[in-house]
Design a protein around this motif. Sequence first.
Motif, PDB file in Angstrom:
ATOM      1  N   ILE A 163     -62.563  95.664  13.842  1.00 48.74           N
ATOM      2  CA  ILE A 163     -61.289  95.107  14.324  1.00 48.74           C
ATOM      3  C   ILE A 163     -60.132  95.722  13.552  1.00 48.74           C
ATOM      4  CG2 ILE A 163     -59.881  93.008  14.414  1.00 48.74           C
ATOM      5  CD1 ILE A 163     -62.479  91.446  15.022  1.00 48.74           C
ATOM      6  N   VAL A 164     -60.287  95.771  12.223  1.00 46.98           N
ATOM      7  CA  VAL A 164     -59.218  96.328  11.399  1.00 46.98           C
ATOM      8  C   VAL A 164     -58.982  97.803  11.749  1.00 46.98           C
ATOM      9  CG1 VAL A 164     -58.496  96.865   9.045  1.00 46.98           C
ATOM     10  CG2 VAL A 164     -59.682  94.719   9.530  1.00 46.98           C
ATOM     11  N   GLY A 165     -60.074  98.535  11.914  1.00 44.12           N
ATOM     12  CA  GLY A 165     -59.946  99.950  12.257  1.00 44.12           C
ATOM     13  C   GLY A 165     -59.275 100.165  13.594  1.00 44.12           C
ATOM     14  N   ALA A 166     -59.594  99.309  14.561  1.00 41.32           N
ATOM     15  CA  ALA A 166     -59.085  99.506  15.918  1.00 41.32           C
ATOM     16  C   ALA A 166     -57.630  99.061  16.061  1.00 41.32           C
ATOM     17  CB  ALA A 166     -59.953  98.749  16.913  1.00 41.32           C
ATOM     18  N   LEU A 167     -57.284  97.926  15.441  1.00 36.00           N
ATOM     19  CA  LEU A 167     -55.921  97.413  15.590  1.00 36.00           C
ATOM     20  C   LEU A 167     -54.997  97.963  14.515  1.00 36.00           C
ATOM     21  CD1 LEU A 167     -56.564  93.678  16.571  1.00 36.00           C
ATOM     22  CD2 LEU A 167     -56.355  95.688  18.026  1.00 36.00           C
ATOM     23  N   GLN A 176     -50.947  90.227  13.810  1.00 39.25           N
ATOM     24  CA  GLN A 176     -49.796  91.122  13.909  1.00 39.25           C
ATOM     25  C   GLN A 176     -49.747  91.810  15.266  1.00 39.25           C
ATOM     26  OE1 GLN A 176     -49.904  93.650  10.455  1.00 39.25           O
ATOM     27  NE2 GLN A 176     -48.874  92.129   9.165  1.00 39.25           N
ATOM     28  N   ALA A 177     -50.921  92.171  15.784  1.00 38.76           N
ATOM     29  CA  ALA A 177     -50.952  92.815  17.093  1.00 38.76           C
ATOM     30  C   ALA A 177     -50.450  91.851  18.163  1.00 38.76           C
ATOM     31  CB  ALA A 177     -52.371  93.282  17.410  1.00 38.76           C
ATOM     32  N   PHE A 178     -50.859  90.599  18.054  1.00 40.02           N
ATOM     33  CA  PHE A 178     -50.399  89.606  19.027  1.00 40.02           C
ATOM     34  C   PHE A 178     -48.897  89.349  18.878  1.00 40.02           C
ATOM     35  CE2 PHE A 178     -49.958  84.973  20.204  1.00 40.02           C
ATOM     36  CZ  PHE A 178     -50.008  85.185  21.575  1.00 40.02           C
ATOM     37  N   SER A 179     -48.451  89.216  17.638  1.00 44.51           N
ATOM     38  CA  SER A 179     -47.030  88.998  17.380  1.00 44.51           C
ATOM     39  C   SER A 179     -46.181  90.108  17.984  1.00 44.51           C
ATOM     40  CB  SER A 179     -46.766  88.927  15.875  1.00 44.51           C
ATOM     41  OG  SER A 179     -47.426  87.827  15.318  1.00 44.51           O
ATOM     42  N   ALA A 180     -46.678  91.341  17.855  1.00 44.60           N
ATOM     43  CA  ALA A 180     -45.914  92.485  18.362  1.00 44.60           C
ATOM     44  C   ALA A 180     -45.699  92.369  19.865  1.00 44.60           C
ATOM     45  CB  ALA A 180     -46.647  93.784  18.019  1.00 44.60           C
ATOM     46  N   MET A 181     -46.703  91.833  20.561  1.00 46.77           N
ATOM     47  CA  MET A 181     -46.566  91.657  22.013  1.00 46.77           C
ATOM     48  C   MET A 181     -45.464  90.662  22.354  1.00 46.77           C
ATOM     49  SD  MET A 181     -50.523  91.306  23.109  1.00 46.77           S
ATOM     50  CE  MET A 181     -51.410  92.667  23.849  1.00 46.77           C
ATOM     51  N   LEU A 182     -45.278  89.676  21.503  1.00 49.51           N
ATOM     52  CA  LEU A 182     -44.328  88.604  21.790  1.00 49.51           C
ATOM     53  C   LEU A 182     -42.894  88.971  21.427  1.00 49.51           C
ATOM     54  CD1 LEU A 182     -46.710  86.996  22.582  1.00 49.51           C
ATOM     55  CD2 LEU A 182     -45.992  85.171  21.058  1.00 49.51           C
ATOM     56  N   GLU A 183     -42.719  90.191  20.935  1.00 54.39           N
ATOM     57  CA  GLU A 183     -41.354  90.593  20.604  1.00 54.39           C
ATOM     58  C   GLU A 183     -40.483  90.719  21.847  1.00 54.39           C
ATOM     59  OE1 GLU A 183     -41.745  94.065  18.174  1.00 54.39           O
ATOM     60  OE2 GLU A 183     -42.267  92.902  16.395  1.00 54.39           O
ATOM     61  N   LYS A 184     -41.143  90.836  22.992  1.00 58.12           N
ATOM     62  CA  LYS A 184     -40.399  90.905  24.264  1.00 58.12           C
ATOM     63  C   LYS A 184     -39.794  89.552  24.620  1.00 58.12           C
ATOM     64  CE  LYS A 184     -44.071  94.069  25.625  1.00 58.12           C
ATOM     65  NZ  LYS A 184     -45.418  94.054  26.257  1.00 58.12           N
ATOM     66  N   THR A 185     -40.295  88.494  24.015  1.00 52.24           N
ATOM     67  CA  THR A 185     -39.775  87.154  24.286  1.00 52.24           C
ATOM     68  C   THR A 185     -38.906  86.719  23.114  1.00 52.24           C
ATOM     69  OG1 THR A 185     -41.485  85.879  23.146  1.00 52.24           O
ATOM     70  CG2 THR A 185     -42.008  86.703  25.340  1.00 52.24           C
ATOM     71  N   ASP A 186     -38.275  85.554  23.236  1.00 57.28           N
ATOM     72  CA  ASP A 186     -37.556  85.039  22.056  1.00 57.28           C
ATOM     73  C   ASP A 186     -38.301  83.850  21.460  1.00 57.28           C
ATOM     74  OD1 ASP A 186     -36.932  83.063  23.929  1.00 57.28           O
ATOM     75  OD2 ASP A 186     -34.938  82.736  23.085  1.00 57.28           O
ATOM     76  N   ALA A 209     -51.683  86.806  25.641  1.00 52.23           N
ATOM     77  CA  ALA A 209     -52.839  86.398  24.833  1.00 52.23           C
ATOM     78  C   ALA A 209     -54.129  86.939  25.443  1.00 52.23           C
ATOM     79  CB  ALA A 209     -52.896  84.871  24.731  1.00 52.23           C
ATOM     80  N   GLN A 210     -54.215  86.893  26.763  1.00 51.73           N
ATOM     81  CA  GLN A 210     -55.426  87.390  27.421  1.00 51.73           C
ATOM     82  C   GLN A 210     -55.575  88.892  27.243  1.00 51.73           C
ATOM     83  OE1 GLN A 210     -54.977  85.580  31.371  1.00 51.73           O
ATOM     84  NE2 GLN A 210     -56.936  84.539  30.999  1.00 51.73           N
ATOM     85  N   GLU A 211     -54.431  89.573  27.274  1.00 49.12           N
ATOM     86  CA  GLU A 211     -54.482  91.015  27.050  1.00 49.12           C
ATOM     87  C   GLU A 211     -54.998  91.294  25.628  1.00 49.12           C
ATOM     88  OE1 GLU A 211     -50.707  92.910  27.977  1.00 49.12           O
ATOM     89  OE2 GLU A 211     -51.309  94.700  26.838  1.00 49.12           O
ATOM     90  N   HIS A 212     -54.481  90.534  24.691  1.00 44.22           N
ATOM     91  CA  HIS A 212     -54.926  90.674  23.308  1.00 44.22           C
ATOM     92  C   HIS A 212     -56.417  90.344  23.180  1.00 44.22           C
ATOM     93  CE1 HIS A 212     -54.807  90.664  18.981  1.00 44.22           C
ATOM     94  NE2 HIS A 212     -55.077  89.391  18.898  1.00 44.22           N
ATOM     95  N   ASP A 213     -56.819  89.272  23.819  1.00 47.47           N
ATOM     96  CA  ASP A 213     -58.227  88.878  23.781  1.00 47.47           C
ATOM     97  C   ASP A 213     -59.109  89.979  24.347  1.00 47.47           C
ATOM     98  OD1 ASP A 213     -57.299  86.473  22.892  1.00 47.47           O
ATOM     99  OD2 ASP A 213     -57.609  85.418  24.783  1.00 47.47           O
ATOM    100  N   ARG A 214     -58.679  90.555  25.458  1.00 44.95           N
ATOM    101  CA  ARG A 214     -59.496  91.607  26.072  1.00 44.95           C
ATOM    102  C   ARG A 214     -59.674  92.767  25.116  1.00 44.95           C
ATOM    103  NH1 ARG A 214     -56.853  90.273  31.038  1.00 44.95           N
ATOM    104  NH2 ARG A 214     -55.258  91.825  30.591  1.00 44.95           N
ATOM    105  N   ARG A 215     -58.577  93.042  24.364  1.00 44.53           N
ATOM    106  CA  ARG A 215     -58.672  94.121  23.360  1.00 44.53           C
ATOM    107  C   ARG A 215     -59.716  93.784  22.309  1.00 44.53           C
ATOM    108  NH1 ARG A 215     -53.039  96.060  20.594  1.00 44.53           N
ATOM    109  NH2 ARG A 215     -53.991  97.917  19.675  1.00 44.53           N
TER     110      ARG A 215
END
Lengths: 162, 162
Positions: free
Chosen positions: B155-159, A42-52, A130-136
């Motif tokens: 992970i769940v707690g952080a995201l 879900q966190a990754f999906s949220a990032m992609l809302e800027k794209t179509d 994706a890399q930003e998400h991975d870093r998180r």
Amino acid sequence: MTSAAKAVEELPGQNETDSLIPAAFRDVIGYHLRVAQEVSFQAFSAMLEKTDLKPGWYSILTILAEYDGLTPSELSKVCGRDRSTLTSTLKGLSIRGLIERRQNPDDQRSYSVRLTDEGRKMQARLHAFAQEHDRRLDAIVGEDKEALVAILARIVGALGKG
Amino acid sequence: MTSAAKAVEELPGQNETDSLIPAAFRDVIGYHLRVAQEVSFQAFSAMLEKTDLKPGWYSILTILAEYDGLTPSELSKVCGRDRSTLTSTLKGLSIRGLIERRQNPDDQRSYSVRLTDEGRKMQARLHAFAQEHDRRLDAIVGEDKEALVAILARIVGALGKG
DNA sequence: TATTGTTATACTCTATAACTATA
DNA sequence: TATAGTTATAGAGTATAACAATA
């Protein structure tokens, strides 16, 4: 009010989206796996809302960036999905000018899929997300990362795709 | 044939359901999380084919076994889903005689949900499947289990549920 | 006005089976 | 006959918005 209802009312968090972890699930790997994967996705999906683009399309673009010129069937093997699931994705990517289809001269039934220049740019853009998400995730997991990946790979290897 | 297509043809496994791991995903926690959760869930689902219940219903029965008499809204908070997603599940469980609805005398809009004796039996049966699945995962993960669960919870707690 | 449970609707991801056009 | 890609359909899981009944 029942005691169970009271327990629910006394949820630990401040907002109503927090959920209790039932005791029966506390030490269950499958449960934690499911919830962790859900929040991560879900966190990754949220990032992609800027794209179509849909979240699942990122992996297709990335596979094509690595294995250029695959046919849909080959692509389906790499991503481990049935080939019928790729049709609408490839159509979406094609409509947006991100891939092109090249007829195979040796087999009229088939074609190879290539990223266009636009497709490469978009892949790079999504890859940055994706890399930003991975870093998180890396920051959350810390030094345990290698061990975590090894365990998860072991689960996949043991339970297979069957 | 392109070199990419050759790489696909030379898949490590013997059967065509094996999939390559693209290099771009090799060290990505989110990728391994997704794949591991997928095979874990599918293995559990396969066990439940002997019943006529959907995999997701097990968690509802188990929550009710622990928190008896919740209303649908309370139940939705515990499982972290929107209350509208519970309607069809509760209907399915009710039709099978696994739960009963008791009108709340203080609020005509609401009712509490209780497991019937049959419901308790079914919960125990599904729980046995779940435990078998858990034991499998435990065997795969081994001594790293506590660490794994801690990481996933982190992970769940952080995201969060964002 | 706000809340409860329900309905209608929609979207994502996935699969199976059947179709077509080739091979 | 077998394969490649597509289509039609389905099903699980989820969500949002709107509704009727009740608070």
